[in-house]
Design a protein around this motif. Structure first.
Motif, PDB file in Angstrom:
ATOM      1  N   SER A   1      33.249 -29.710   3.036  1.00  0.00           N
ATOM      2  CA  SER A   1      32.219 -29.126   2.174  1.00  0.00           C
ATOM      3  C   SER A   1      31.055 -28.661   3.047  1.00  0.00           C
ATOM      4  CB  SER A   1      31.731 -30.162   1.162  1.00  0.00           C
ATOM      5  OG  SER A   1      31.111 -31.244   1.834  1.00  0.00           O
ATOM      6  N   THR A   2      30.358 -27.626   2.568  1.00  0.00           N
ATOM      7  CA  THR A   2      29.222 -27.097   3.329  1.00  0.00           C
ATOM      8  C   THR A   2      28.122 -26.626   2.388  1.00  0.00           C
ATOM      9  OG1 THR A   2      28.586 -25.470   5.005  1.00  0.00           O
ATOM     10  CG2 THR A   2      30.223 -24.787   3.405  1.00  0.00           C
ATOM     11  N   ARG A   3      26.922 -26.702   2.881  1.00  0.00           N
ATOM     12  CA  ARG A   3      25.754 -26.211   2.129  1.00  0.00           C
ATOM     13  C   ARG A   3      24.751 -25.648   3.125  1.00  0.00           C
ATOM     14  NH1 ARG A   3      26.069 -31.755   1.569  1.00  0.00           N
ATOM     15  NH2 ARG A   3      24.435 -32.997   2.606  1.00  0.00           N
ATOM     16  N   GLU A   4      23.918 -24.747   2.625  1.00  0.00           N
ATOM     17  CA  GLU A   4      23.006 -24.030   3.529  1.00  0.00           C
ATOM     18  C   GLU A   4      21.780 -23.564   2.782  1.00  0.00           C
ATOM     19  OE1 GLU A   4      24.600 -21.009   6.433  1.00  0.00           O
ATOM     20  OE2 GLU A   4      23.330 -19.665   5.237  1.00  0.00           O
ATOM     21  N   LEU A   5      20.642 -23.586   3.462  1.00  0.00           N
ATOM     22  CA  LEU A   5      19.393 -23.007   2.981  1.00  0.00           C
ATOM     23  C   LEU A   5      19.000 -21.888   3.954  1.00  0.00           C
ATOM     24  CD1 LEU A   5      17.308 -26.194   2.058  1.00  0.00           C
ATOM     25  CD2 LEU A   5      18.520 -24.653   0.489  1.00  0.00           C
ATOM     26  N   ASN A   6      18.546 -20.798   3.435  1.00  0.00           N
ATOM     27  CA  ASN A   6      18.139 -19.688   4.298  1.00  0.00           C
ATOM     28  C   ASN A   6      16.887 -19.025   3.741  1.00  0.00           C
ATOM     29  OD1 ASN A   6      19.707 -18.591   2.121  1.00  0.00           O
ATOM     30  ND2 ASN A   6      19.710 -16.634   3.209  1.00  0.00           N
ATOM     31  N   ALA A   7      16.160 -18.353   4.619  1.00  0.00           N
ATOM     32  CA  ALA A   7      14.935 -17.659   4.236  1.00  0.00           C
ATOM     33  C   ALA A   7      14.711 -16.522   5.225  1.00  0.00           C
ATOM     34  CB  ALA A   7      13.738 -18.603   4.229  1.00  0.00           C
ATOM     35  N   GLY A   8      13.883 -15.562   4.816  1.00  0.00           N
ATOM     36  CA  GLY A   8      13.607 -14.438   5.699  1.00  0.00           C
ATOM     37  C   GLY A   8      12.805 -13.362   5.005  1.00  0.00           C
ATOM     38  N   TYR A   9      12.853 -12.193   5.605  1.00  0.00           N
ATOM     39  CA  TYR A   9      12.121 -11.043   5.067  1.00  0.00           C
ATOM     40  C   TYR A   9      12.956  -9.791   5.280  1.00  0.00           C
ATOM     41  CZ  TYR A   9       8.276  -7.906   3.903  1.00  0.00           C
ATOM     42  OH  TYR A   9       7.484  -6.971   3.295  1.00  0.00           O
ATOM     43  N   ARG A  10      12.952  -8.897   4.265  1.00  0.00           N
ATOM     44  CA  ARG A  10      13.671  -7.617   4.366  1.00  0.00           C
ATOM     45  C   ARG A  10      12.710  -6.466   4.090  1.00  0.00           C
ATOM     46  NH1 ARG A  10      17.562 -10.230   0.931  1.00  0.00           N
ATOM     47  NH2 ARG A  10      19.286 -11.104   2.141  1.00  0.00           N
ATOM     48  N   TRP A  11      12.969  -5.354   4.789  1.00  0.00           N
ATOM     49  CA  TRP A  11      12.204  -4.123   4.597  1.00  0.00           C
ATOM     50  C   TRP A  11      13.086  -3.075   3.958  1.00  0.00           C
ATOM     51  CZ3 TRP A  11      11.904  -7.189   8.897  1.00  0.00           C
ATOM     52  CH2 TRP A  11      10.644  -7.682   9.256  1.00  0.00           C
ATOM     53  N   GLN A  12      12.474  -2.245   3.121  1.00  0.00           N
ATOM     54  CA  GLN A  12      13.203  -1.119   2.530  1.00  0.00           C
ATOM     55  C   GLN A  12      13.421  -0.078   3.627  1.00  0.00           C
ATOM     56  OE1 GLN A  12      13.672  -1.183  -1.040  1.00  0.00           O
ATOM     57  NE2 GLN A  12      15.134   0.497  -0.817  1.00  0.00           N
ATOM     58  N   ALA A  13      14.688   0.221   3.930  1.00  0.00           N
ATOM     59  CA  ALA A  13      15.023   1.169   4.992  1.00  0.00           C
ATOM     60  C   ALA A  13      15.683   2.422   4.446  1.00  0.00           C
ATOM     61  CB  ALA A  13      15.948   0.508   6.011  1.00  0.00           C
ATOM     62  N   GLY A  14      15.673   2.628   3.157  1.00  0.00           N
ATOM     63  CA  GLY A  14      16.301   3.778   2.518  1.00  0.00           C
ATOM     64  C   GLY A  14      16.403   3.525   1.034  1.00  0.00           C
ATOM     65  N   SER A  15      16.927   4.494   0.317  1.00  0.00           N
ATOM     66  CA  SER A  15      17.024   4.339  -1.136  1.00  0.00           C
ATOM     67  C   SER A  15      17.961   3.216  -1.539  1.00  0.00           C
ATOM     68  CB  SER A  15      17.476   5.657  -1.767  1.00  0.00           C
ATOM     69  OG  SER A  15      18.740   6.039  -1.248  1.00  0.00           O
ATOM     70  N   VAL A  16      18.951   2.872  -0.685  1.00  0.00           N
ATOM     71  CA  VAL A  16      19.926   1.831  -1.035  1.00  0.00           C
ATOM     72  C   VAL A  16      20.055   0.794   0.072  1.00  0.00           C
ATOM     73  CG1 VAL A  16      21.260   3.374  -2.520  1.00  0.00           C
ATOM     74  CG2 VAL A  16      21.850   3.196  -0.097  1.00  0.00           C
ATOM     75  N   THR A  17      19.171   0.806   1.057  1.00  0.00           N
ATOM     76  CA  THR A  17      19.336  -0.046   2.234  1.00  0.00           C
ATOM     77  C   THR A  17      18.132  -0.950   2.438  1.00  0.00           C
ATOM     78  OG1 THR A  17      20.634   1.700   3.284  1.00  0.00           O
ATOM     79  CG2 THR A  17      19.833  -0.060   4.705  1.00  0.00           C
ATOM     80  N   LEU A  18      18.406  -2.222   2.764  1.00  0.00           N
ATOM     81  CA  LEU A  18      17.392  -3.201   3.136  1.00  0.00           C
ATOM     82  C   LEU A  18      17.809  -3.818   4.464  1.00  0.00           C
ATOM     83  CD1 LEU A  18      16.907  -5.046  -0.280  1.00  0.00           C
ATOM     84  CD2 LEU A  18      15.277  -3.499   0.779  1.00  0.00           C
ATOM     85  N   ILE A  19      16.866  -3.960   5.386  1.00  0.00           N
ATOM     86  CA  ILE A  19      17.135  -4.569   6.691  1.00  0.00           C
ATOM     87  C   ILE A  19      16.090  -5.650   6.929  1.00  0.00           C
ATOM     88  CG2 ILE A  19      17.242  -4.190   9.185  1.00  0.00           C
ATOM     89  CD1 ILE A  19      18.193  -1.381   8.653  1.00  0.00           C
ATOM     90  N   GLY A  20      16.544  -6.823   7.419  1.00  0.00           N
ATOM     91  CA  GLY A  20      15.594  -7.905   7.617  1.00  0.00           C
ATOM     92  C   GLY A  20      16.049  -8.932   8.629  1.00  0.00           C
ATOM     93  N   ILE A  21      15.245  -9.986   8.741  1.00  0.00           N
ATOM     94  CA  ILE A  21      15.531 -11.116   9.615  1.00  0.00           C
ATOM     95  C   ILE A  21      15.752 -12.342   8.753  1.00  0.00           C
ATOM     96  CG2 ILE A  21      14.238 -10.156  11.558  1.00  0.00           C
ATOM     97  CD1 ILE A  21      11.903 -11.953  10.761  1.00  0.00           C
ATOM     98  N   GLU A  22      16.458 -13.358   9.305  1.00  0.00           N
ATOM     99  CA  GLU A  22      16.778 -14.550   8.526  1.00  0.00           C
ATOM    100  C   GLU A  22      16.818 -15.778   9.413  1.00  0.00           C
ATOM    101  OE1 GLU A  22      20.624 -13.940   6.833  1.00  0.00           O
ATOM    102  OE2 GLU A  22      21.666 -14.309   8.724  1.00  0.00           O
ATOM    103  N   LEU A  23      16.499 -16.893   8.809  1.00  0.00           N
ATOM    104  CA  LEU A  23      16.641 -18.215   9.399  1.00  0.00           C
ATOM    105  C   LEU A  23      17.493 -19.047   8.454  1.00  0.00           C
ATOM    106  CD1 LEU A  23      12.930 -18.885  10.448  1.00  0.00           C
ATOM    107  CD2 LEU A  23      14.802 -18.220  11.966  1.00  0.00           C
ATOM    108  N   ALA A  24      18.356 -19.920   9.004  1.00  0.00           N
ATOM    109  CA  ALA A  24      19.229 -20.729   8.151  1.00  0.00           C
ATOM    110  C   ALA A  24      19.398 -22.118   8.752  1.00  0.00           C
ATOM    111  CB  ALA A  24      20.586 -20.052   7.974  1.00  0.00           C
ATOM    112  N   ARG A  25      19.603 -23.052   7.869  1.00  0.00           N
ATOM    113  CA  ARG A  25      19.897 -24.436   8.262  1.00  0.00           C
ATOM    114  C   ARG A  25      20.991 -24.949   7.332  1.00  0.00           C
ATOM    115  NH1 ARG A  25      17.243 -28.716  10.978  1.00  0.00           N
ATOM    116  NH2 ARG A  25      18.886 -30.296  11.269  1.00  0.00           N
ATOM    117  N   GLY A  26      22.097 -25.461   7.918  1.00  0.00           N
ATOM    118  CA  GLY A  26      23.214 -25.897   7.098  1.00  0.00           C
ATOM    119  C   GLY A  26      23.886 -27.156   7.614  1.00  0.00           C
TER     120      GLY A  26
END
Length: 264
Positions: A129-154
């Motif tokens: 079994s596995t579980r994970e928490l993640n957080a970050g920020y995304r920027w709008q890079a186009g009408s249908v695109t988001l790009i961002g950074i992330e941190l995770a701990r699982g």
């Protein structure tokens, strides 16, 4: 005395004849009307320029409606009608093209926090079994695109498989991710993530490993602030374990998790 009377009668007869002839001649002559006196040249200081008469407009005989419209009309009082009134109407601006209306797209970027749960595999055929928490920020890079950074701990939970105990594993990662919606108004999106990760196995023979990871996902936006998604991630590292009466080279781990994400 007789001769005198005859002479008088003859003179009267001649006078009557002459009078009748004159009357007849007068009746045969045409009557002459009164003529105004010849116009004299006006005073130069009081001369009035002559009024120019507009040239007649040619009319098409094949267009009776145009001929009737061009003919002058008089009112009931005999005076010419007043000039027609011209009404000015405001012309509305043309509607913007669909591309222009859709040029303004609501930004979906911002901070996000997510939680996932599912299954993971460090050893072949060992389901943890596995579980994970993640957080970050995304920027709008186009009408249908988001790009961002992330941190995770699982964490991958401990498990006993065929009499062998598998320790739990804690891991953390940092990387980038990108989202691509299937259309400007489509709530369905694809996710790509990649970065660096490090893991620590608990237990007596615990070891630390690190490497890189790459993941793919598919999700749906419930609304502007919440989405659900399924993500598969492959973690690559280089180390060896003593497993099943021999050395078993472990160079990868996999997770498949379903999660929810909140965006701000």
């Amino acid at each position: 005395m007789k001769n005198t009377r005859q002479a008088a009668a003859t003179v009267a007869l001649i006078a009557c004849a002459i009078g009748g002839a004159a009357t007849a001649h007068a009746q045969t002559r045409p009557l002459e009307g009164w003529k105004p006196p010849a116009q004299r040249e006006a005073d130069p200081a009081k001369r009035i320029p002559p009024v120019s008469t507009p040239a007649p407009v040619a009319r098409d005989a094949t267009a009776p409606q145009a001929r009737d419209a061009a003919a002058p009309r008089t009112s009931a009082t005999g005076n010419p009608p007043a000039a027609p009134m011209i009404h000015a109407y405001e012309i509305p601006a043309p509607a913007p093209a669909p591309e222009a209306r859709q040029a303004h797209v609501e930004s979906r970027g911002g901070f996000f926090v997510g939680a996932k749960g599912g299954r993971g595999w460090v050893y072949d055929d060992v389901d943890q079994s596995t579980r994970e928490l993640n957080a970050g920020y995304r920027w709008q890079a186009g009408s249908v695109t988001l790009i961002g950074i992330e941190l995770a701990r699982g964490e991958l939970g401990a498990k006993t498989e065929d009499g062998f105990f598998v320790d739990d594993v804690d891991y953390a990662s940092i990387g980038v991710n990108a989202r691509f919606n299937f259309g400007r108004t489509s709530p369905v999106y694809a996710l790509v993530r990649a970065g660096y990760w490090a893991a620590e196995e608990k237990g007596d023979d615990a070891m630390d490993v690190d490497g890189g990871y790459f993941g793919l996902g598919l999700g749906v936006d419930v609304n502007r602030h919440v989405n659900l998604g399924l993500t598969y991630t492959n973690y690559v590292y280089f180390d060896s374990y003593y497993w099943d009466a021999g050395y078993y080279e472990v160079n990868r781990a996999d997770t498949l998790m379903l999660g929810a994400e909140v965006r701000f």
